[in-house]
Scaffold this active site. Structure first.
Site, mmCIF file in Angstrom:
data_model
loop_
_atom_site.group_PDB
_atom_site.id
_atom_site.type_symbol
_atom_site.label_atom_id
_atom_site.label_comp_id
_atom_site.label_asym_id
_atom_site.label_seq_id
_atom_site.Cartn_x
_atom_site.Cartn_y
_atom_site.Cartn_z
ATOM 1 N N HIS A 24 76.966 58.520 -6.654
ATOM 2 C CA HIS A 24 77.843 59.499 -7.302
ATOM 3 C C HIS A 24 76.927 60.624 -7.775
ATOM 4 C CE1 HIS A 24 79.872 55.598 -8.140
ATOM 5 N NE2 HIS A 24 81.001 56.270 -8.052
ATOM 6 N N ASP A 57 75.035 59.807 -10.826
ATOM 7 C CA ASP A 57 74.010 58.753 -10.728
ATOM 8 C C ASP A 57 72.634 59.377 -10.497
ATOM 9 O OD1 ASP A 57 76.167 56.991 -10.667
ATOM 10 O OD2 ASP A 57 76.087 56.734 -8.485
#
Ligand code: XUL
Ligand code: CO
Length: 410
Positions: A107, A110
């Site tokens: 993501h 992340d």
């Protein structure tokens, strides 16, 4: 694949994990995953297309609703959010190259921290993408898919693309735009939409029809943006019936297929089927894979499993040979995962706090799928299964049954 170790080694004492065969007693070796071994004309590496999930392996330190994280991630002790992101990236590439896995998934949040403005968040992401690109080129590791986290920030508490407030929808759009840019820049094979907050708590205050139309419009715009900017991969929708929302619109494979077809999105979008989401929806993993495959829309797999005793998304590493075998039979029959792969959307248990545990968990999951692939190939090629199925429907191969199938009976 070239080994990567940054200025600091995060998994010291562990080298490249290699195939040693089923007699080996070395827990840091593959017993069944032999990447260059050919099964039905393709290597195991090509069939399985394994990916490591950034969020579980390098971001989630083990917190749950009842307590904080338990794992001491050395990269989390760096002084600034961006320095932590850089060290986390080094740890990820060290882990992925030591494991010998060809892909990873992330993501936006992340790999790069959110900034205090939309612009700062985008710049953080661009900085980290440039570094990730260097690492990809140096190691040969590739991006399976990218995605945007449209569920953690409090602004998304009432949804992202389906939020009743248009200002929130525009925030989601900016984030998706930047995440698609990142995916294109890194040569990602796919781009995932998982709508954890796209759903409702109460129908009395929800205009479901309008929210679903907004979702379809949002997805079409994202598709158009990606295509215009050179994204040639596949967009994936990941069904899940609930959690965190009480009801999620992408409930299961059949619901998502109906939605994609109703809005003309089924040429660009396929499904990313997650094992544990299937069981949460009251189906089996193989049921969801089969529904997607029959629609020609099986795109990718989030490889994990639930615990039959628990109703929630435990995201355990897959170890059940029956499940991996059935899954691989469906994947083989559908002709393989083109832009998708097997992404370990799975986490070690909260009380697994040693760095080595992350290796054991992935090795176990990879071996379970490699063994499943071999058994599936043999069941399809050598067992009477295909014949038995044909015989079961033999009455549709001749006479009135055949004419009925061909639409010739009134
Ligand atoms: C959550 C889940 C996500 C998606 C990507 O249950 O599976 O991690 O895979 O957003
Ligand atoms: Co998932």
């Amino acid at each position: 694949m070239t080994h990567f170790v940054g200025p600091k080694e995060f998994f010291p004492g562990i080298g490249a994990i290699t195939f040693e065969g089923r007699e080996s007693k070395n827990p840091l070796s593959y017993k069944f995953y032999d990447p260059d071994k050919r099964v039905l004309g393709r290597t195991m590496r090509e069939h399985l297309r394994f990916a490591v999930a950034y969020w579980h392996s390098f971001c989630g330190a083990g917190s749950d609703p009842f307590g904080p994280g338990t794992r001491d991630f050395p990269w989390d002790s760096a002084a600034t959010p961006m320095e932590r992101a850089r060290q986390r990236l080094d740890a990820a590439f060290e882990f992925v190259t030591k494991l010998g896995v060809p892909f990873y998934c992330f993501h936006d949040r992340d790999i790069a921290p959110a900034g205090s403005t939309v612009g700062e968040s985008e710049r953080n992401l661009q900085t980290m993408v440039a570094l990730a690109k260097e690492r990809q080129l140096a190691t040969g590791v590739r991006l399976l898919w990218g995605t945007a986290n449209l569920f953690s920030d409090p602004r998304y508490m009432n949804g992202a693309a389906t939020n009743p407030d248009f200002r929130v929808v525009t925030h989601a759009a900016a984030q998706v735009k930047a995440a698609i840019d990142a995916t294109i820049e890194l040569g990602g094979q796919g781009y995932v939409f998982w709508g954890g907050r796209e759903g409702y708590t109460c129908l009395l205050n929800t205009d479901m029809k309008r929210e679903l139309e907004n979702l379809a419009r949002f997805l079409a715009l994202a598709r158009d943006y990606g295509r215009k900017n050179g994204f040639a991969g596949t967009f994936f929708i990941e069904p899940k019936p609930m959690e965190p929302s009480k009801h999620q619109y992408d409930f299961d494979a059949a619901t998502v297929i109906g939605f994609l077809r109703a809005h003309g999105l089924d040429r660009d979008f396929k499904l990313n089927i997650e094992a544990n989401h299937s069981t949460l929806a009251g189906h089996s993993f193989s049921h969801e894979l089969q529904v997607a495959a029959d629609a020609g829309l099986l795109g990718s797999i989030d490889a994990n499993r639930g615990d039959p005793q628990n109703g929630w998304d435990t995201d355990q590493f897959p170890t059940d040979l029956y499940q991996t075998t059935e899954a691989m039979m469906i994947v083989l029959k559908t002709g393989g995962l083109v832009h998708g792969g097997l992404n370990f959307d799975a986490k070690v248990r909260r009380n697994s706090t040693d760095a080595d545990d992350l290796f054991f968990a992935h090795i176990g999951g990879m071996d379970a799928f490699a063994r499943g692939l071999e058994i599936a190939a043999r069941l399809l090629e050598e067992s009477p299964l295909k014949d038995l199925e044909q015989r079961r429907y033999a009455s549709f191969s001749e006479g009135d049954g055949l004419r009925f199938s061909q639409g010739q009976l009134t």
